[in-house]
Design an enzyme around this catalytic site. Structure first.
Site, short mmCIF file in Angstrom:
data_model
loop_
_atom_site.label_atom_id
_atom_site.label_comp_id
_atom_site.label_asym_id
_atom_site.label_seq_id
_atom_site.Cartn_x
_atom_site.Cartn_y
_atom_site.Cartn_z
N GLU A 80 2.47 60.46 -47.25
CA GLU A 80 3.88 60.70 -46.95
C GLU A 80 4.09 61.80 -45.93
O GLU A 80 4.97 61.70 -45.06
CB GLU A 80 4.61 61.05 -48.25
N ASP A 81 3.29 62.88 -46.00
CA ASP A 81 3.57 64.08 -45.20
C ASP A 81 2.52 64.42 -44.16
O ASP A 81 2.66 65.42 -43.45
CB ASP A 81 3.72 65.29 -46.14
N ASP B 137 4.84 65.56 -60.67
CA ASP B 137 5.34 66.02 -59.37
C ASP B 137 6.75 66.58 -59.51
O ASP B 137 7.07 67.66 -58.99
CB ASP B 137 5.32 64.85 -58.39
N ASP C 5 16.10 76.83 -88.19
CA ASP C 5 16.54 75.80 -87.24
C ASP C 5 15.89 75.95 -85.87
O ASP C 5 16.03 75.06 -85.02
CB ASP C 5 18.06 75.85 -87.07
#
Length: 731
Positions: free
Chosen positions: A121-122, A182, A299
């Site tokens: 992608e990069d 991611d 709780d």
């Protein structure tokens, strides 16, 4: 992917200080420092990979680290010179994603792909190079998480990217595992972004990624993502919840004392178990506070009991319920009936010596690994086991995700990105699944055929089940049997129900607009909407769309002459009605069931058919308001009803015993045959019966209605169209 800069004010830090299990920040800082030293190997392993390798070997002692070293070297050299917004080397992001997955026990192939997940992608690295260097499997995973370019897809880039990832996940669930890790690292480092961009990313994470993490069973990622989104989208509630947690942290923890007592009880019973206090994450605390209004120290966490074998889980449960007071309503057995995302555990709650109620989870160590890591804990779920060969051309789905099959099915028929994006969010918002056992009930009265389990979201109706099983053939569905009893298509199904769908023999039948009110699945809604968008009349409805259960189609419906809504054999509409449209087929509308000598009008619908309505039918007014042009129609023989016809009558009465039998006897005395009947539940001592009847002669309708009104307790008998108008005027 576009990882963002590190946020020094990370809102998840307080939760980690409370002792919750978090993916190690020290390891991430060590990775950052190692990345600055460059890729110089030591003992064949780059400095930056030392911590990842150590964690990975903890889960997979025999793992081959050579492929990881080669993947790191390619990623580091490809991303060299790229910086994150914080000024850190970009390689720190794929390293951090890989560490997250390594902590959860991911196998080597997944870690290799996570190191390379941004390279295509990069950087200048291509998928062909990844395939050549690391094999087709790694290449597939990298391709699955690679974004589509905005220059090519414009505003549709984000929904189309998720569509691409879902399709890839359908063949390999590890694609979504990498995407979730991611997104987690990007959410951790979102602080330097503009507030509006933080909110946009957080909303997508909330609406899409968190539900996917839940459905894949990756609770460790889901919990942290929820807290990070909570801090961004609801800062005031987050601050309040955090202050409450900090306040209780300074007090004695009642769960710690109770855990010691539980440990003693189990030791005395000879059960080898590990008893832990498991703090809740902030979103969970917030939900408990909203549900109970006031919090107690108990709780803020739950007891977690880990044992070796399944049988030990039930042994622990028996000891706890013997030595402590159980809260019966809190017991759930997800071991015998696992959740759709592989989750298994026994849930119970016991009361401590001071009155505190402690929710308790009981599971084996393996169940705990799967509960935390979901599909990631399965390692490589597609690898052959015990020397067996994997099925050629087919991969077994380890998660049994009916939800994923549904997503893949309807996305294929939803080309519009906006519709896909909206439907995806709606489907993922339904976070629980049921299983229904379905068999077809033929219209000829023969026994049910076929069968099998189908998965549906909780709250799904018979309409959803029909489209899940039959696709667009479900347009012809006219009713159902649920657990052996006749039911409307609007009936909500429950886990374990048995279902028989009743189908009209005429494929011209179709859904009514009301079906959209009962459909929860995108597949059903989209199919119905497509049909309604065609040129059929508004308000047209098949016989099954009426209120209350319908009767099954009789066996003699195989004979010729039944109308398009699947009624009993009657004289064809063309024998009764003449339309001023040469060659057009004619049918009588099921919504108002006109009979001679009613004043009627017609409208052309799908396929050139003319549907005949009573002039006072509400559907006529709706169609006229939309500009639809009527078609002239008239009864043959100047309105004399010399042929058989079908009509729907509604009898309103005071509820009393034997009312149904008396009404049926009155109908039979007039020579009419019951096609279908439905009885609504009594309301304020009143009850409504709906009958679809076959009259041998339409001229007998007035006397039939008089006979029904004379039945004791009956205060009115109306035609279907008038009944709807009257109901609309009631307060």
């Amino acid at each position: 992917m576009s990882a963002e800069a590190t946020n020094p004010g990370n809102p998840g830090a307080a939760g980690r200080k409370r002792g919750r299990r978090r993916l190690e920040l020290r390891g991430l800082r060590r990775i950052g420092r190692a990345a600055l030293l460059g890729p110089a190997p030591r003992d064949g392993l780059p400095h930056a990979m030392e911590h990842v390798a150590k964690v990975h070997r903890g889960h997979h002692p025999d793992a081959d680290l050579d492929i990881l070293a080669r993947a790191y070297l390619l990623a580091e050299s490809s991303h060299r010179g790229q910086l994150r917004k914080s000024g850190e080397p970009y390689i720190t992001h794929p390293l951090a994603v890989t560490l997250i997955l390594a902590e959860l026990g991911a196998e080597t192939t997944t870690l290799t792909a996570s190191l390379l997940h941004d390279t295509v992608e990069d950087t200048e690295v291509t998928l062909d190079q990844v395939r050549e260097l690391f094999g087709a499997e790694v290449c597939y995973l990298v391709d699955g998480v690679t974004k589509l370019e905005k220059v090519d897809y414009g505003a549709a880039a984000e929904p189309e990217t998720f569509r691409k990832m879902l399709v890839a996940t359908g063949n390999d669930v590890r694609v979504m595992s990498i995407k979730l890790a991611d997104r987690l690292h990007n959410m951790r480092t979102l602080g330097v972004m503009r507030p509006e961009k933080q909110a946009r990313i957080a909303k997508v994470t909330r609406d899409v990624l968190i539900p996917l993490a839940e459905r894949l069973g990756v609770q460790a990622l889901k919990a942290e993502l929820e807290d990070l989104v909570f801090a961004i989208l609801h800062p005031e509630e987050y601050a309040t919840t955090r202050a409450l947690v900090m306040e209780y942290t300074a007090r004695p923890d009642p769960l710690t004392a109770l855990a010691r007592r539980v440990r003693t009880v189990l030791d005395e019973a000879g059960i080898d178990a590990e008893v832990l206090v498991r703090p809740r994450h902030f979103v969970s605390v917030h939900r408990v506070r909203l549900a109970r209004r006031e919090l107690t120290g108990a709780d803020l966490g739950r007891l977690l009991v880990l044992v070796a074998e399944d049988a030990d889980c039930y042994a622990v449960l028996g000891e706890l319920h013997t030595c402590f007071t159980p809260v019966v309503s809190e017991f759930k057995d997800f071991i015998a009936a696992p959740k759709f995302n592989l989750y298994q555990s026994l849930h119970t709650a016991v009361t401590g010596p001071s009155g505190e109620i402690a929710e308790t989870l009981i599971r084996t160590h393996q169940m705990h690994r799967v509960a935390e890591a979901g599909v990631i804990a399965l390692g490589n779920p597609y690898a052959p086991t015990d020397g067996a060969d994997a099925p050629e051309g087919e991969r077994a789905d380890p998660t049994r995700p009916g939800w994923l099959s549904r997503l893949l099915e309807w996305q294929r028929t939803t080309p519009d990105p906006d519709t896909f994006w909206t439907s995806l969010r709606d489907d993922l918002a339904q976070d629980r699944e049921i299983t229904v056992f379905c068999a077809d009930a033929p219209s000829d009265g023969s026994p049910p055929v076929g069968g099998g389990a189908i998965g549906l979201p909780a709250g799904a109706s018979c309409v959803d089940a029909a489209y899940e099983r039959h696709g667009e053939v479900a347009h012809c569905c006219i009713g159902a049997r649920v657990n052996g009893r006749l039911a409307t298509l609007s009936t909500v199904l429950h886990d374990g129900d048995s279902l028989q769908l009743l189908m009209a023999p005429d494929s011209a039948a179709g859904p009514s607009p009301e079906w959209l009110d009962h459909a929860r699945t995108p597949a059903a809604r989209l199919a119905i909407a497509r049909w309604l968008a065609g040129p059929q009349e508004p308000g047209a409805r098949p016989a099954s769309a009426g209120e209350g259960p319908v009767t099954e189609p009789p066996a003699d419906r195989r004979a010729a002459g039944h109308d398009r809504c699947g009624a009993d054999p009657v004289a064809p509409a063309s024998v009764l009605v003449v339309a001023d449209l040469p060659g057009a087929a004619v049918r009588l509308a099921g919504c108002c069931t006109p009979v001679p000598p009613d004043t009627v009008t017609g409208f052309a619908v799908r396929g050139g058919t003319v549907t005949v309505h009573r002039a006072l039918c509400p559907a006529v007014a709706r169609m006229a308001a939309t500009g639809r042009q009527p078609v002239g129609v008239r009864w043959r023989g100047a309105g004399q009803g010399g042929h058989g016809c079908r009509v729907t009558l509604l009898a309103e009465a005071f509820s009393r015993p034997h009312l149904l039998a008396d009404l049926t006897e009155a109908i039979a005395s007039q020579g009419a045959a019951v096609v279908s009947a439905a009885v609504e539940p009594p309301h304020e001592q009143r009850v409504r019966h709906t009958y679809t009847l076959h009259l041998p002669n339409a001229a007998g309708l007035p006397s039939l209605m008089r006979a029904m009104r004379q039945v004791p307790g009956v205060f009115d008998v109306l035609r279907a169209g008038r009944a709807r108008q009257a109901a609309a005027l009631r307060p």
